[in-house]
Motif scaffolding. Sequence first.
Motif, PDB file in Angstrom:
ATOM      1  N   GLU A 204      42.334  46.380  40.496  1.00 25.45           N
ATOM      2  CA  GLU A 204      42.222  47.562  39.643  1.00 25.45           C
ATOM      3  C   GLU A 204      40.945  47.533  38.809  1.00 25.45           C
ATOM      4  OE1 GLU A 204      44.723  49.538  35.925  1.00 25.45           O
ATOM      5  OE2 GLU A 204      45.702  48.125  37.282  1.00 25.45           O
ATOM      6  N   ARG A 205      40.604  46.337  38.291  1.00 27.92           N
ATOM      7  CA  ARG A 205      39.393  46.204  37.478  1.00 27.92           C
ATOM      8  C   ARG A 205      38.843  44.790  37.630  1.00 27.92           C
ATOM      9  NH1 ARG A 205      43.936  46.259  34.254  1.00 27.92           N
ATOM     10  NH2 ARG A 205      44.239  44.459  32.870  1.00 27.92           N
ATOM     11  N   MET A 206      37.655  44.556  37.107  1.00 27.38           N
ATOM     12  CA  MET A 206      36.975  43.271  37.275  1.00 27.38           C
ATOM     13  C   MET A 206      37.573  42.157  36.427  1.00 27.38           C
ATOM     14  SD  MET A 206      34.255  43.562  39.366  1.00 27.38           S
ATOM     15  CE  MET A 206      32.959  42.460  38.783  1.00 27.38           C
ATOM     16  N   GLY A 207      38.099  42.494  35.258  1.00 33.54           N
ATOM     17  CA  GLY A 207      38.593  41.464  34.364  1.00 33.54           C
ATOM     18  C   GLY A 207      37.453  40.622  33.828  1.00 33.54           C
ATOM     19  N   GLN A 208      37.618  39.303  33.838  1.00 30.47           N
ATOM     20  CA  GLN A 208      36.603  38.395  33.317  1.00 30.47           C
ATOM     21  C   GLN A 208      35.524  38.070  34.339  1.00 30.47           C
ATOM     22  OE1 GLN A 208      36.654  37.467  30.046  1.00 30.47           O
ATOM     23  NE2 GLN A 208      38.407  38.871  29.921  1.00 30.47           N
ATOM     24  N   ARG A 209      35.707  38.500  35.575  1.00 39.17           N
ATOM     25  CA  ARG A 209      34.729  38.180  36.611  1.00 39.17           C
ATOM     26  C   ARG A 209      33.485  39.068  36.481  1.00 39.17           C
ATOM     27  NH1 ARG A 209      36.998  35.933  41.402  1.00 39.17           N
ATOM     28  NH2 ARG A 209      38.771  34.626  40.806  1.00 39.17           N
ATOM     29  N   THR A 210      32.346  38.483  36.769  1.00 41.29           N
ATOM     30  CA  THR A 210      31.112  39.273  36.801  1.00 41.29           C
ATOM     31  C   THR A 210      30.503  39.293  38.193  1.00 41.29           C
ATOM     32  OG1 THR A 210      29.828  37.317  36.149  1.00 41.29           O
ATOM     33  CG2 THR A 210      30.599  38.783  34.376  1.00 41.29           C
ATOM     34  N   TRP A 212      32.538  39.554  41.229  1.00 47.69           N
ATOM     35  CA  TRP A 212      33.602  39.851  42.186  1.00 47.69           C
ATOM     36  C   TRP A 212      33.033  40.650  43.364  1.00 47.69           C
ATOM     37  CZ3 TRP A 212      37.817  38.874  44.479  1.00 47.69           C
ATOM     38  CH2 TRP A 212      38.617  39.859  45.085  1.00 47.69           C
ATOM     39  N   PRO A 213      33.098  40.096  44.579  1.00 46.49           N
ATOM     40  CA  PRO A 213      32.516  40.788  45.735  1.00 46.49           C
ATOM     41  C   PRO A 213      33.491  41.740  46.422  1.00 46.49           C
ATOM     42  CG  PRO A 213      33.233  38.611  46.390  1.00 46.49           C
ATOM     43  CD  PRO A 213      33.572  38.742  44.921  1.00 46.49           C
ATOM     44  N   GLY A 214      34.737  41.746  45.950  1.00 44.20           N
ATOM     45  CA  GLY A 214      35.757  42.543  46.619  1.00 44.20           C
ATOM     46  C   GLY A 214      35.802  43.992  46.158  1.00 44.20           C
ATOM     47  N   ILE A 215      36.906  44.656  46.513  1.00 43.49           N
ATOM     48  CA  ILE A 215      37.092  46.073  46.239  1.00 43.49           C
ATOM     49  C   ILE A 215      37.677  46.260  44.853  1.00 43.49           C
ATOM     50  CG2 ILE A 215      38.247  48.178  47.002  1.00 43.49           C
ATOM     51  CD1 ILE A 215      38.405  46.787  49.808  1.00 43.49           C
ATOM     52  N   THR A 216      37.150  47.219  44.111  1.00 46.23           N
ATOM     53  CA  THR A 216      37.682  47.553  42.795  1.00 46.23           C
ATOM     54  C   THR A 216      38.226  48.976  42.839  1.00 46.23           C
ATOM     55  OG1 THR A 216      36.015  46.163  41.737  1.00 46.23           O
ATOM     56  CG2 THR A 216      37.173  47.729  40.337  1.00 46.23           C
ATOM     57  N   GLY A 217      39.445  49.146  42.314  1.00 45.87           N
ATOM     58  CA  GLY A 217      40.067  50.463  42.322  1.00 45.87           C
ATOM     59  C   GLY A 217      41.502  50.370  42.800  1.00 45.87           C
ATOM     60  N   PHE A 218      41.949  51.374  43.548  1.00 42.71           N
ATOM     61  CA  PHE A 218      43.320  51.429  44.032  1.00 42.71           C
ATOM     62  C   PHE A 218      43.323  51.699  45.535  1.00 42.71           C
ATOM     63  CE2 PHE A 218      43.415  52.668  39.588  1.00 42.71           C
ATOM     64  CZ  PHE A 218      44.453  51.898  39.078  1.00 42.71           C
ATOM     65  N   LEU A 219      44.419  51.333  46.177  1.00 40.56           N
ATOM     66  CA  LEU A 219      44.558  51.563  47.610  1.00 40.56           C
ATOM     67  C   LEU A 219      44.719  53.063  47.875  1.00 40.56           C
ATOM     68  CD1 LEU A 219      44.813  50.248  50.420  1.00 40.56           C
ATOM     69  CD2 LEU A 219      47.303  50.240  50.073  1.00 40.56           C
ATOM     70  N   THR A 220      43.868  53.601  48.716  1.00 46.17           N
ATOM     71  CA  THR A 220      43.920  55.009  49.105  1.00 46.17           C
ATOM     72  C   THR A 220      43.903  55.100  50.623  1.00 46.17           C
ATOM     73  OG1 THR A 220      41.510  55.245  49.110  1.00 46.17           O
ATOM     74  CG2 THR A 220      42.671  55.699  47.024  1.00 46.17           C
ATOM     75  N   LEU A 221      44.185  56.277  51.139  1.00 47.71           N
ATOM     76  CA  LEU A 221      44.171  56.452  52.594  1.00 47.71           C
ATOM     77  C   LEU A 221      42.780  56.218  53.180  1.00 47.71           C
ATOM     78  CD1 LEU A 221      45.602  57.114  55.194  1.00 47.71           C
ATOM     79  CD2 LEU A 221      45.386  59.560  54.667  1.00 47.71           C
TER      80      LEU A 221
END
Length: 389
Positions: A204-210, A212-221
């Motif tokens: 959903e969000r990065m949090g404490q990471r600066t 993060w190479p992954g996906i940020t947000g929510f699962l969508t179609l």
Amino acid sequence: MMRDAQTFEPQEARLTRPAFWRALGATWTSDEEETLVCCQVRQETHDVKSFFFMSREGRTFSFEPGQFITLELEIDGETINRCYTISSAPTRPHTISITVKRVPDGKVSNWLHDNLRAGDTVRVLGPAGEFTCARHAAGKYLFLSAGSGITPLMSMSRSHHELGEDRDIVFVHSARTPDDIIFARELDLIAANQQRFRTSFVCERMGQRTNWPGITGFLTLPLLRLIAPDFMEREIFTCGPAPYMKAVRDLLDEAGFDRTQYHEESFSFDSLSPAEQAAATEGEHAPAEAAEAAEAAEADGATKFSVSFTKMRRDIECGAHEHVLDAAKRAGVRLPASCTQGMCGTCKVKLVSGQVDMRHNGGIRQREIDQGMVLLCCSKPLSDLVVEK
């Protein structure tokens, strides 16, 4: 990710290891051995712990990946039953584990995190449940999970990995932040060992990471189509909070997915709001639901049976096609209940006289049935009933 763990090894196990292995063929059942000993507590993330249990008699555990057990806990003088999915794999039969997320104001999850230690004993029912890939063989799977809903899908993934089955699996897990991803390192290991096992984390969000190479947000179609372009061909298993699963169902319906290939599981009592939790534990329906139940029973015109609660000195009527717990709720009789699906055993009572048609899901032992116990949430009357309650 935290790696601290507490481990318990009984003295008799240390001294008589050969005897332990000779007991490999003895399978644990809750009918024969009600109590298990917690042998390890493992910190998975800052608010998630795994609790490992073993049989004092050296029995091994047999279950299908994705099934659950029910803990019978004494908290503040009250007996509370809670269902937790098994997170370990049946391929490691000497222990069984559950993975529990601490939920704000969650009575059971907080008690487990604060009190259950290696060496403690817990009464356990099960295993039970039908949410398992073992009953739905497929060439390709899509696992969708959020939060602690990862546990049954982790059990399935671990099972395929340890059996050496390089099954085509796409595992998509949603979390609040990268630091909240449960089993992140182990999932990476499985993906490294199996060419056709792929993971994707959606935070959903990065949090404490600066970084993060992954996906940020929510699962969508559109995102699901990028992660698993062939998801329409896959057998889908989903577990997580109710809003997450509704969102998944909605996006799959939008895509025109065949629901016969879709399976889901969720029973997280601690995640309910205070009002919802009160209704679940005290057996209350919302007024509209109660009215609908009453109208359905009246329209059915089915035979009515009397149900007498001896200790409460209450008598109610229950239709032949109605669960006793539903009839009690409609009549304003307050009875303890949690899952309402025959899983947790909270509504277990002694049937003094009469007969019922009970279709449970593992929340009661056969020995208890033989002694006249029933679960009111999944029992329909076949005659007038007298209940010790």
